[in-house]
Design an enzyme around this catalytic site. Structure first.
Site, PDB file in Angstrom:
ATOM      1  N   ARG A   1       0.818  -1.214   0.000  1.00  0.00           N
ATOM      2  CA  ARG A   1       0.000   0.000   0.000  1.00  0.00           C
ATOM      3  C   ARG A   1       0.857   1.274   0.000  1.00  0.00           C
ATOM      4  NH1 ARG A   1      -5.433   1.753   1.586  1.00  0.00           N
ATOM      5  NH2 ARG A   1      -5.327   3.581   2.907  1.00  0.00           N
TER       6      ARG A   1
ATOM      7  N   ILE B   1      -7.207   7.850  -1.265  1.00  0.00           N
ATOM      8  CA  ILE B   1      -7.181   6.387  -1.281  1.00  0.00           C
ATOM      9  C   ILE B   1      -8.021   6.004  -0.061  1.00  0.00           C
ATOM     10  CG2 ILE B   1      -4.979   6.403   0.003  1.00  0.00           C
ATOM     11  CD1 ILE B   1      -4.229   3.749  -1.154  1.00  0.00           C
ATOM     12  N   SER B   2      -8.932   5.038  -0.211  1.00  0.00           N
ATOM     13  CA  SER B   2      -9.848   4.705   0.886  1.00  0.00           C
ATOM     14  C   SER B   2      -9.107   4.053   2.051  1.00  0.00           C
ATOM     15  CB  SER B   2     -10.928   3.751   0.397  1.00  0.00           C
ATOM     16  OG  SER B   2     -11.601   4.286  -0.705  1.00  0.00           O
ATOM     17  N   GLN B   3      -9.756   4.111   3.204  1.00  0.00           N
ATOM     18  CA  GLN B   3      -9.279   3.422   4.411  1.00  0.00           C
ATOM     19  C   GLN B   3      -9.144   1.911   4.082  1.00  0.00           C
ATOM     20  OE1 GLN B   3     -12.597   2.938   6.915  1.00  0.00           O
ATOM     21  NE2 GLN B   3     -11.454   2.629   8.802  1.00  0.00           N
ATOM     22  N   PRO B   4      -8.088   1.258   4.583  1.00  0.00           N
ATOM     23  CA  PRO B   4      -7.884  -0.166   4.248  1.00  0.00           C
ATOM     24  C   PRO B   4      -9.128  -1.025   4.497  1.00  0.00           C
ATOM     25  CG  PRO B   4      -5.990   0.671   5.447  1.00  0.00           C
ATOM     26  CD  PRO B   4      -6.992   1.777   5.430  1.00  0.00           C
TER      27      PRO B   4
END
Ligand code: SAH
Length: 238
Positions: free
Chosen positions: A54, A80-83
């Site tokens: 990531r 970028i979205s939260q994992p």
């Protein structure tokens, strides 16, 4: 002279290894405490999150925060979205490995990289040219050969490659775009955040059964809005 050389190369070697190990550990902790602990148990999904680096998908200045429990800026006002959100949406797609998947909103390319390990082919569309280019570059350089990036308006889907087994939308439209419904296979599913910019958005699963769409709402979420054609369509309606 020889000593100096050995010392320098040893330093480089250790430095490189330390950095690699540091992120590997952070990645492992991210999977354990942010994803697995919240109920995502599918081994294939967990393994994909352990593999994809990531930190290489976020701007260099944010790399140290790459494995944190939050979204991060990737430039051009996008994120970028939260994992966990990436994992949850991935799980809702119910991939088995042989699917052709379409993603709308390539952003950093991270979600596409995850999908590439869980499906056969991934087609991903990004509306902002600089983001599409950067994602393509990083995905190519890391060898994700089954990901195909296109710069364009995802509202229209990717008709030449349709139909798709699964579609994921990672920007929020207020209503599911019709062309995407048409490009979904019978029995296929679309996972998307639906709702207004800055307002209540609902993570929704749409399943195509006998030509009809069945809808299942999963819960609240926050995504950047879908831009482009859809905004003009909404305006016309007002
Ligand atoms: N999936 C991404 C996160 C994407 S953020 C990741 O893993 O990093 C949402 C992205 O959707 C943004 O990059 C935004 O530019 C893009 N987007 C917004 N409207 C779009 C549209 N109509 N077509 C394609 N991409 C769009």
């Amino acid at each position: 002279m020889r000593f100096v050389f050995i010392f320098v190369s040893l330093g480089l070697f250790c430095g490189g290894k330390m950095e690699k190990d540091k992120f590997a550990k952070e990645r492992e902790l991210m999977v354990k405490y942010q994803i697995e602990a919240r109920g995502i148990k599918d081994k294939r999904i967990l393994s994909a999150f352990k593999k994809v680096k990531r930190h290489l998908f976020v701007p260099e200045k944010y790399r140290y925060k790459a494995y944190g429990d939050h979204p991060l800026p990737i430039g051009e006002g996008q994120t970028i979205s939260q994992p966990y959100m990436v994992a949850l949406m991935t799980q809702l797609l119910k991939l088995e490995g042989d699917e052709k998947v379409l993603e709308i909103g390539t952003g950093s390319g991270y979600q596409a990289a995850i999908l590439s390990l869980l499906a056969k082919e991934v087609y991903t569309i990004e509306i902002i040219p600089s983001l599409a280019e950067r994602a393509k570059k990083i995905l190519d350089s890391l060898g994700y050969k089954n990901v195909h990036v296109r710069c364009g308006d995802g509202y229209l889907g990717w008709p030449e490659e349709a139909p798709f087994d699964a579609i994921i939308i990672t920007c929020a439209p207020e209503k599911l775009p019709e062309p995407l419904v048409k490009q979904l296979k019978e029995g296929g599913r679309i996972v998307a955040p639906i709702g207004p910019e800055g307002g209540l958005q609902i993570l929704t699963v749409f399943i195509k059964k006998k030509g009809k769409i069945i809808k299942k709402e999963e819960g609240g979420c926050y995504f950047v809005p879908m831009r482009g054609i859809i905004e003009k369509i909404e305006e016309k309606k007002e």
